[in-house]
Motif scaffolding. Structure first.
Motif, PDB file in Angstrom:
ATOM      1  N   ARG A 228      24.917  35.668  35.066  1.00 22.42           N
ATOM      2  CA  ARG A 228      24.214  37.137  35.969  1.00 22.42           C
ATOM      3  C   ARG A 228      23.377  37.638  34.514  1.00 22.42           C
ATOM      4  NH1 ARG A 228      25.142  39.913  40.323  1.00 22.42           N
ATOM      5  NH2 ARG A 228      27.042  38.955  40.947  1.00 22.42           N
ATOM      6  N   GLU A 229      24.300  38.218  33.650  1.00 20.22           N
ATOM      7  CA  GLU A 229      23.539  38.617  32.468  1.00 20.22           C
ATOM      8  C   GLU A 229      22.287  38.020  31.782  1.00 20.22           C
ATOM      9  OE1 GLU A 229      27.092  40.617  33.399  1.00 20.22           O
ATOM     10  OE2 GLU A 229      26.846  38.394  32.723  1.00 20.22           O
ATOM     11  N   LEU A 230      22.286  36.572  32.062  1.00 18.08           N
ATOM     12  CA  LEU A 230      21.384  35.959  31.372  1.00 18.08           C
ATOM     13  C   LEU A 230      20.104  36.109  32.313  1.00 18.08           C
ATOM     14  CD1 LEU A 230      20.634  33.812  29.014  1.00 18.08           C
ATOM     15  CD2 LEU A 230      21.010  32.016  30.786  1.00 18.08           C
ATOM     16  N   THR A 231      20.403  36.058  33.517  1.00 17.24           N
ATOM     17  CA  THR A 231      19.333  36.383  34.547  1.00 17.24           C
ATOM     18  C   THR A 231      18.847  37.459  34.283  1.00 17.24           C
ATOM     19  OG1 THR A 231      20.627  34.927  36.060  1.00 17.24           O
ATOM     20  CG2 THR A 231      18.711  36.081  37.063  1.00 17.24           C
ATOM     21  N   PHE A 232      19.624  38.779  34.247  1.00 12.20           N
ATOM     22  CA  PHE A 232      18.971  40.089  33.968  1.00 12.20           C
ATOM     23  C   PHE A 232      18.187  40.036  32.668  1.00 12.20           C
ATOM     24  CE2 PHE A 232      21.487  42.017  37.015  1.00 12.20           C
ATOM     25  CZ  PHE A 232      20.720  43.212  37.267  1.00 12.20           C
ATOM     26  N   LEU A 233      18.414  39.302  31.605  1.00 13.18           N
ATOM     27  CA  LEU A 233      17.882  39.411  30.363  1.00 13.18           C
ATOM     28  C   LEU A 233      16.524  38.726  30.440  1.00 13.18           C
ATOM     29  CD1 LEU A 233      17.896  39.762  27.246  1.00 13.18           C
ATOM     30  CD2 LEU A 233      18.840  37.217  27.060  1.00 13.18           C
ATOM     31  N   TYR A 234      16.274  37.652  31.188  1.00  7.62           N
ATOM     32  CA  TYR A 234      15.160  37.047  31.343  1.00  7.62           C
ATOM     33  C   TYR A 234      14.284  37.677  32.474  1.00  7.62           C
ATOM     34  CZ  TYR A 234      16.130  33.331  27.978  1.00  7.62           C
ATOM     35  OH  TYR A 234      16.431  32.320  26.847  1.00  7.62           O
ATOM     36  N   GLY A 235      14.806  37.894  33.389  1.00 10.42           N
ATOM     37  CA  GLY A 235      14.117  38.929  34.455  1.00 10.42           C
ATOM     38  C   GLY A 235      13.657  40.094  33.865  1.00 10.42           C
ATOM     39  N   ALA A 236      14.133  40.807  32.912  1.00 11.80           N
ATOM     40  CA  ALA A 236      13.955  41.985  32.331  1.00 11.80           C
ATOM     41  C   ALA A 236      12.493  41.741  31.388  1.00 11.80           C
ATOM     42  CB  ALA A 236      15.022  42.695  31.167  1.00 11.80           C
ATOM     43  N   GLU A 237      12.449  40.384  30.593  1.00 12.46           N
ATOM     44  CA  GLU A 237      11.609  40.341  29.901  1.00 12.46           C
ATOM     45  C   GLU A 237      10.355  39.809  30.648  1.00 12.46           C
ATOM     46  OE1 GLU A 237      13.360  37.197  27.374  1.00 12.46           O
ATOM     47  OE2 GLU A 237      14.063  38.401  26.149  1.00 12.46           O
ATOM     48  N   ASP A 242      13.429  47.154  30.386  1.00  6.68           N
ATOM     49  CA  ASP A 242      14.407  47.298  29.066  1.00  6.68           C
ATOM     50  C   ASP A 242      15.497  46.352  29.374  1.00  6.68           C
ATOM     51  OD1 ASP A 242      16.800  48.446  27.601  1.00  6.68           O
ATOM     52  OD2 ASP A 242      15.274  49.943  27.488  1.00  6.68           O
ATOM     53  N   THR A 243      15.365  45.587  28.388  1.00  5.53           N
ATOM     54  CA  THR A 243      16.524  44.416  28.284  1.00  5.53           C
ATOM     55  C   THR A 243      17.982  44.926  27.909  1.00  5.53           C
ATOM     56  OG1 THR A 243      16.157  44.181  25.825  1.00  5.53           O
ATOM     57  CG2 THR A 243      14.983  42.658  27.591  1.00  5.53           C
ATOM     58  N   ASP A 244      18.149  46.062  27.174  1.00  2.93           N
ATOM     59  CA  ASP A 244      19.540  46.711  27.051  1.00  2.93           C
ATOM     60  C   ASP A 244      19.926  47.187  28.280  1.00  2.93           C
ATOM     61  OD1 ASP A 244      19.274  45.921  24.325  1.00  2.93           O
ATOM     62  OD2 ASP A 244      18.572  47.717  23.638  1.00  2.93           O
ATOM     63  N   ALA A 245      19.177  47.896  28.857  1.00  2.00           N
ATOM     64  CA  ALA A 245      19.314  48.642  30.259  1.00  2.00           C
ATOM     65  C   ALA A 245      19.820  47.446  31.205  1.00  2.00           C
ATOM     66  CB  ALA A 245      18.207  49.467  30.618  1.00  2.00           C
ATOM     67  N   SER A 246      19.011  46.240  31.326  1.00  6.43           N
ATOM     68  CA  SER A 246      19.204  45.394  32.414  1.00  6.43           C
ATOM     69  C   SER A 246      20.547  44.728  32.253  1.00  6.43           C
ATOM     70  CB  SER A 246      18.155  44.395  32.102  1.00  6.43           C
ATOM     71  OG  SER A 246      16.988  44.672  32.581  1.00  6.43           O
ATOM     72  N   VAL A 247      20.919  44.306  30.924  1.00  6.00           N
ATOM     73  CA  VAL A 247      22.233  43.882  30.630  1.00  6.00           C
ATOM     74  C   VAL A 247      23.586  44.884  30.966  1.00  6.00           C
ATOM     75  CG1 VAL A 247      23.920  42.849  28.755  1.00  6.00           C
ATOM     76  CG2 VAL A 247      21.522  42.132  28.976  1.00  6.00           C
ATOM     77  N   SER A 248      23.252  46.196  30.802  1.00  9.73           N
ATOM     78  CA  SER A 248      24.076  47.247  31.083  1.00  9.73           C
ATOM     79  C   SER A 248      24.345  47.260  32.494  1.00  9.73           C
ATOM     80  CB  SER A 248      23.657  48.388  30.364  1.00  9.73           C
ATOM     81  OG  SER A 248      23.387  48.694  28.942  1.00  9.73           O
ATOM     82  N   ILE A 249      23.532  47.191  33.144  1.00 10.08           N
ATOM     83  CA  ILE A 249      23.661  47.165  34.788  1.00 10.08           C
ATOM     84  C   ILE A 249      24.405  46.186  34.996  1.00 10.08           C
ATOM     85  CG2 ILE A 249      22.401  46.944  36.937  1.00 10.08           C
ATOM     86  CD1 ILE A 249      19.945  48.334  35.488  1.00 10.08           C
ATOM     87  N   SER A 250      24.157  44.682  34.597  1.00 10.79           N
ATOM     88  CA  SER A 250      24.827  43.852  34.975  1.00 10.79           C
ATOM     89  C   SER A 250      26.382  43.759  34.640  1.00 10.79           C
ATOM     90  CB  SER A 250      24.102  42.382  34.261  1.00 10.79           C
ATOM     91  OG  SER A 250      24.933  41.337  34.634  1.00 10.79           O
ATOM     92  N   PHE A 251      26.623  44.252  33.317  1.00 13.10           N
ATOM     93  CA  PHE A 251      28.039  44.421  33.089  1.00 13.10           C
ATOM     94  C   PHE A 251      28.786  45.448  33.723  1.00 13.10           C
ATOM     95  CE2 PHE A 251      27.180  42.515  28.600  1.00 13.10           C
ATOM     96  CZ  PHE A 251      28.056  41.467  28.668  1.00 13.10           C
ATOM     97  N   VAL A 252      27.911  46.691  34.126  1.00 13.86           N
ATOM     98  CA  VAL A 252      28.878  47.452  35.000  1.00 13.86           C
ATOM     99  C   VAL A 252      29.054  46.952  36.263  1.00 13.86           C
ATOM    100  CG1 VAL A 252      28.393  49.641  36.079  1.00 13.86           C
ATOM    101  CG2 VAL A 252      27.743  49.546  33.860  1.00 13.86           C
ATOM    102  N   PHE A 253      28.244  46.082  36.938  1.00  8.34           N
ATOM    103  CA  PHE A 253      28.429  45.534  38.395  1.00  8.34           C
ATOM    104  C   PHE A 253      29.753  44.601  38.100  1.00  8.34           C
ATOM    105  CE2 PHE A 253      27.668  42.626  41.774  1.00  8.34           C
ATOM    106  CZ  PHE A 253      27.597  43.422  42.811  1.00  8.34           C
ATOM    107  N   PHE A 254      29.582  43.860  37.139  1.00  5.99           N
ATOM    108  CA  PHE A 254      30.781  42.923  37.067  1.00  5.99           C
ATOM    109  C   PHE A 254      32.034  43.651  36.844  1.00  5.99           C
ATOM    110  CE2 PHE A 254      33.569  40.568  34.195  1.00  5.99           C
ATOM    111  CZ  PHE A 254      33.723  39.293  34.922  1.00  5.99           C
ATOM    112  N   LEU A 255      32.191  44.516  36.128  1.00  5.41           N
ATOM    113  CA  LEU A 255      33.374  45.341  35.674  1.00  5.41           C
ATOM    114  C   LEU A 255      33.991  45.978  37.105  1.00  5.41           C
ATOM    115  CD1 LEU A 255      32.500  46.947  32.475  1.00  5.41           C
ATOM    116  CD2 LEU A 255      34.086  45.103  32.695  1.00  5.41           C
ATOM    117  N   ILE A 256      32.817  46.388  37.908  1.00  3.26           N
ATOM    118  CA  ILE A 256      33.292  47.041  39.374  1.00  3.26           C
ATOM    119  C   ILE A 256      33.760  46.026  40.106  1.00  3.26           C
ATOM    120  CG2 ILE A 256      32.349  48.004  41.219  1.00  3.26           C
ATOM    121  CD1 ILE A 256      30.549  49.504  39.517  1.00  3.26           C
TER     122      ILE A 256
END
Length: 277
Positions: A228-237, A242-256
């Motif tokens: 999921r984070e990899l998809t956010f990374l390349y999707g953001a690019e 913002d790649t940092d923000a994208s990965v943060s979103i993904s991590f937060v959703f996974f943690l929830i």
């Protein structure tokens, strides 16, 4: 193997972004909005359990919603560790098949249809968001996205009618539940964006989330983490986010999602009794 792949993907992701920036973004998040996002994801899981029970009832397995929800939570807990987010489905199929005299093929079929119903709505919402976005590359394919919406629904309905006619009566109800599942998760992402103080390109972030949700189903990583984070990374690019923000979103959703799934550990030690109406 799943652990190795997950760790490898996470390592690769953090070679592309600054870990300190991600942690700074997460530390500055607004807990109030995160709680709302958590409640929305909880709601989506409850709706998903209702959808699955629709299919069970069509197989003359009249589980109460309470019993089905307990079994669903246990399945979510197993999905954290078993292949591609479907290990819990396999367990639910095993329990149902063991307790009730239902053909194994039909139990497997409704579990697959339950997943496909959710995937269909992910695809539909992704098409809608792609249509709404003003992106030079996506604009060239808007006619495909528009035509894909009715075509995918018709195709899924035809497949249900042709091969799974015994659950066709609940087709539109299952689509309704799926729409509630996915829209509540999209709204949860909106609140995660607000929690992380991300105000721009909301539609683009939502589109990347939908694509990442589809990718996370692939049986490669633990609970979809890494993929999921990899998809956010390349999707953001690709969408200039913002790649940092994208990965943060993904991590937060996974943690929830992981936090909610851990509730199911209770039913691992105290197996739920399957009560019927």
């Amino acid at each position: 193997m799943k652990l190795i792949i997950s760790l490898a993907l996470i390592y690769f992701i953090f070679t592309k972004i600054q870990l300190e920036d991600v942690l700074t973004t997460l530390k500055a998040s607004n807990p109030f909005y995160l709680i709302i996002a958590l409640l929305l994801v909880v709601f989506s899981k409850i709706m998903a359990s209702f959808r699955l029970n629709l299919y069970f009832h069509q197989l003359e397995i009249p589980l109460t919603q309470k019993s089905n929800l307990k079994l669903y939570l246990l399945g979510m807990f197993y999905n954290l560790f078993l292949p591609g987010g479907i290990g819990g489905d396999a367990y639910k199929g095993y329990v149902i098949n063991k307790k009730y005299e239902v053909k194994t093929k039909r139990v497997i079929s409704v579990l697959v249809l339950d997943r496909l119903s959710g995937m269909l709505l992910l695809f539909l919402y992704a098409c809608i968001l792609a249509i709404l976005m003003n992106n030079d590359f996506l604009n060239s394919f808007k006619w495909i996205f528009v035509s894909s919406i009715p075509l995918s629904i018709i195709t899924f309905w035809f497949l249900n009618k042709r091969f799974f006619d015994y659950v066709l009566p609940v087709f539109w109800k299952s689509i309704g539940y799926s729409s509630l599942v996915q829209i509540s998760q999209l709204v949860a992402i909106v609140f995660i964006l607000k929690a992380l103080a991300i105000k721009a390109a909301t539609v683009a972030y939502l589109l990347v989330f939908l694509v990442s949700s589809i990718v996370s189903v692939l049986p490669l990583t633990i609970g979809g983490i890494g993929s999921r984070e990899l998809t956010f990374l390349y999707g953001a690019e690709w969408l200039s986010l913002d790649t940092d923000a994208s990965v943060s979103i993904s991590f937060v959703f996974f943690l929830i999602t992981a936090l909610i799934s851990l509730i199911g550990i209770y039913y691992h030690f105290k197996k739920p009794k399957l009560e019927v109406n």
